[in-house]
Design a protein around this motif. Structure first.
Motif, PDB file in Angstrom:
ATOM      1  N   TRP A 207      54.461 -21.536 -94.061  1.00  0.00           N
ATOM      2  CA  TRP A 207      55.067 -21.091 -94.817  1.00  0.00           C
ATOM      3  C   TRP A 207      57.086 -21.125 -94.206  1.00  0.00           C
ATOM      4  N   THR A 208      57.446 -22.339 -94.559  1.00  0.00           N
ATOM      5  CA  THR A 208      59.138 -22.254 -93.932  1.00  0.00           C
ATOM      6  C   THR A 208      60.044 -22.720 -94.997  1.00  0.00           C
ATOM      7  N   GLN A 209      61.310 -23.067 -95.219  1.00  0.00           N
ATOM      8  CA  GLN A 209      62.177 -23.423 -96.162  1.00  0.00           C
ATOM      9  C   GLN A 209      63.438 -24.085 -95.100  1.00  0.00           C
ATOM     10  N   SER A 210      63.679 -24.936 -96.045  1.00  0.00           N
ATOM     11  CA  SER A 210      64.339 -26.491 -95.127  1.00  0.00           C
ATOM     12  C   SER A 210      65.551 -26.626 -96.543  1.00  0.00           C
ATOM     13  N   ASP A 211      67.026 -27.204 -95.233  1.00  0.00           N
ATOM     14  CA  ASP A 211      68.014 -27.338 -96.528  1.00  0.00           C
ATOM     15  C   ASP A 211      69.577 -27.729 -95.422  1.00  0.00           C
ATOM     16  N   ASP A 212      69.514 -29.094 -95.684  1.00  0.00           N
ATOM     17  CA  ASP A 212      70.734 -30.112 -94.918  1.00  0.00           C
ATOM     18  C   ASP A 212      70.075 -30.055 -93.461  1.00  0.00           C
ATOM     19  N   GLY A 213      68.797 -30.640 -93.652  1.00  0.00           N
ATOM     20  CA  GLY A 213      68.476 -30.769 -92.964  1.00  0.00           C
ATOM     21  C   GLY A 213      67.463 -29.779 -91.892  1.00  0.00           C
ATOM     22  N   LYS A 214      67.659 -29.104 -92.160  1.00  0.00           N
ATOM     23  CA  LYS A 214      67.484 -27.663 -90.957  1.00  0.00           C
ATOM     24  C   LYS A 214      66.464 -26.920 -91.729  1.00  0.00           C
ATOM     25  N   ILE A 215      65.378 -26.744 -90.750  1.00  0.00           N
ATOM     26  CA  ILE A 215      64.165 -26.062 -91.357  1.00  0.00           C
ATOM     27  C   ILE A 215      64.010 -24.596 -90.669  1.00  0.00           C
ATOM     28  N   TYR A 216      63.642 -24.113 -91.317  1.00  0.00           N
ATOM     29  CA  TYR A 216      63.774 -22.594 -91.127  1.00  0.00           C
ATOM     30  C   TYR A 216      62.289 -21.603 -90.984  1.00  0.00           C
ATOM     31  N   GLY A 250      56.190 -25.986-100.906  1.00  0.00           N
ATOM     32  CA  GLY A 250      56.642 -27.650-100.022  1.00  0.00           C
ATOM     33  C   GLY A 250      56.833 -28.947-100.596  1.00  0.00           C
ATOM     34  N   LYS A 251      56.402 -29.616-101.156  1.00  0.00           N
ATOM     35  CA  LYS A 251      57.161 -31.098-101.726  1.00  0.00           C
ATOM     36  C   LYS A 251      58.441 -31.027-102.946  1.00  0.00           C
ATOM     37  N   HIS A 252      59.427 -31.155-103.151  1.00  0.00           N
ATOM     38  CA  HIS A 252      59.852 -31.204-104.189  1.00  0.00           C
ATOM     39  C   HIS A 252      59.600 -31.120-105.034  1.00  0.00           C
ATOM     40  N   VAL A 263      52.298 -25.954-103.378  1.00  0.00           N
ATOM     41  CA  VAL A 263      50.639 -25.280-103.443  1.00  0.00           C
ATOM     42  C   VAL A 263      50.844 -23.785-104.547  1.00  0.00           C
ATOM     43  N   PHE A 264      52.526 -23.986-105.310  1.00  0.00           N
ATOM     44  CA  PHE A 264      52.962 -23.546-106.091  1.00  0.00           C
ATOM     45  C   PHE A 264      51.410 -23.283-107.397  1.00  0.00           C
ATOM     46  N   TYR A 265      51.598 -21.985-107.437  1.00  0.00           N
ATOM     47  CA  TYR A 265      50.226 -21.644-108.902  1.00  0.00           C
ATOM     48  C   TYR A 265      50.118 -20.583-109.641  1.00  0.00           C
ATOM     49  N   PRO A 266      50.796 -19.802-110.433  1.00  0.00           N
ATOM     50  CA  PRO A 266      51.143 -18.561-111.173  1.00  0.00           C
ATOM     51  C   PRO A 266      49.128 -18.041-111.213  1.00  0.00           C
ATOM     52  N   TYR A 267      49.466 -16.605-110.614  1.00  0.00           N
ATOM     53  CA  TYR A 267      48.076 -15.901-110.996  1.00  0.00           C
ATOM     54  C   TYR A 267      47.508 -15.501-111.878  1.00  0.00           C
ATOM     55  N   ALA A 268      48.759 -15.382-113.188  1.00  0.00           N
ATOM     56  CA  ALA A 268      48.893 -14.938-114.341  1.00  0.00           C
ATOM     57  C   ALA A 268      50.191 -16.014-115.042  1.00  0.00           C
ATOM     58  N   PRO A 269      49.050 -16.056-117.091  1.00  0.00           N
ATOM     59  CA  PRO A 269      49.948 -16.537-117.608  1.00  0.00           C
ATOM     60  C   PRO A 269      51.759 -16.510-117.433  1.00  0.00           C
ATOM     61  N   MET A 270      52.530 -17.718-117.822  1.00  0.00           N
ATOM     62  CA  MET A 270      53.777 -17.547-117.268  1.00  0.00           C
ATOM     63  C   MET A 270      54.382 -18.202-119.003  1.00  0.00           C
ATOM     64  N   LEU A 271      55.221 -17.967-119.445  1.00  0.00           N
ATOM     65  CA  LEU A 271      56.394 -18.586-120.377  1.00  0.00           C
ATOM     66  C   LEU A 271      57.384 -18.743-119.874  1.00  0.00           C
TER      67      LEU A 271
END
Length: 336
Positions: A207-216, A250-252, A263-271
């Motif tokens: 679990w990371t985040q990235s912006d402007d070439g930097k990874i957190y 993960g990837k865009h 890896v995003f996938y919801p456990y409940a229905p979404m509108l």
């Protein structure tokens, strides 16, 4: 159900020590003050609007509760937890007023008219943020109010609060299995983030985040998502949010070969309610395409002439989306 167009780029309830809530204002009884553990809280049968606090990682998060009264019974009711957008929850950005902004007062009325309890969560002011603008929209400052892993903790705390809320006679105020999550813009992103099915995420995913070439990463304050509560949200409604999350999942979603790399996938229905004139629309359309390919429980409406934040606007698309939201929730809850 109208389908969206294809993209051009084709704990366990909250694992925290406990929830402390204080009722600071009740209709017809503004002098009362009740402190205690969530299971000890009893609402008067006359309580309508009240502000309570959920303790989340040592932050007292305000939650504006509204209990419907013009109904055939006193509950238990279904409920909606509402996550505000980048400009906050309160009228004129004044949290001391404990007055909802116009948009949320309208939603309070709509939900009450349909005998639905509403809980509006303020994720910003107790964390020292007024609006998600300037430095608060950028990493690493955004970590403090992250829609990916901070605001979902607020949502789950409010879920627990509602599931334990009682009247003085011991009756439940809310049907614990019928609590939905509704969010706008940054709040919509927090809806998706709250509903992520962690059981479907590979154990070695970082679990990371990235912006402007930097990874957190964790050393910068990046947290992994909470697992689905034992009795989680029944549904989520997403209004014009983003679906990249600084690459948290993960990837865009608009990239190549992302089926196994996001890896995003919801456990409940979404509108999803998606406006045509919004720079966030493309990445959300890509995410929808990806989720449909995965077989996720998602539905969507596309509003070709609407702009970002169109729910604020007095236009036909706003009323239409609101009516569709209520009808969809009632279908999810088998109220029709």
């Amino acid at each position: 159900m109208k389908r969206h167009p294809k993209s051009s780029k084709n704990l366990n309830l909250l694992l925290f020590l406990g929830i402390f809530i204080s009722i600071v204002s009740c209709s017809n009884d503004r002098s009362s003050l009740l402190d205690g553990q969530i299971e000890d809280v009893k609402l008067s049968a006359t309580t309508t609007d009240t502000v309570v606090y959920a303790l989340v990682d040592n932050v007292k998060v305000p939650v504006y509760l509204s209990i419907p009264k013009e109904c055939s019974n006193n509950g238990p009711f279904p409920a909606v937890v509402v996550m505000h957008g980048s400009y906050g929850l309160w009228y004129q950005n004044s949290p001391d007023s404990k007055t909802l902004s116009g948009q949320f007062k309208e939603w309070q009325t709509i939900l009450a008219q349909n005998c639905i309890v509403s809980a509006f969560v303020d994720s910003y002011t107790e964390r020292g943020v007024i609006t998600r603008t300037g430095k608060w929209a950028e990493l690493p400052n955004n970590i403090r109010i992250s829609a990916q892993f901070v605001r979902p903790r607020d949502a789950n705390a409010t879920l627990a609060l509602l599931q334990n809320l009682k009247y003085e006679d011991g009756a439940s105020v809310v049907r614990g299995e019928d609590i939905a999550l509704l969010g706008f813009s940054d709040g919509a992103t927090s809806v998706a983030s709250t509903l992520i099915d962690t059981d479907k995420v590979p154990e070695d995913f970082e679990w990371t985040q990235s912006d402007d070439g930097k990874i957190y990463d964790a050393s910068d304050g990046i947290l992994s998502p909470q697992p689905k509560p034992e009795l989680g949200f029944s549904a989520g409604v997403f209004y014009y949010g983003g679906s990249v999350g600084y690459n948290y999942w993960g990837k865009h979603p608009c990239g190549l070969e992302v089926l196994d790399e996001n890896v995003f996938y919801p456990y409940a229905p979404m509108l999803y309610h998606i406006p045509g004139n919004d720079n966030l629309t493309e990445n959300t359309l890509c995410m929808l395409n990806l989720l449909e390919e995965k077989g996720a429980p998602v539905e969507s409406y596309f509003y070709n002439d609407a702009d970002h934040s169109f729910d604020y606007d007095d236009i036909p698309e706003s009323k239409l989306a609101r009516n569709r939201t209520i009808a969809w929730l009632k279908e999810v809850w088998s109220m029709n």
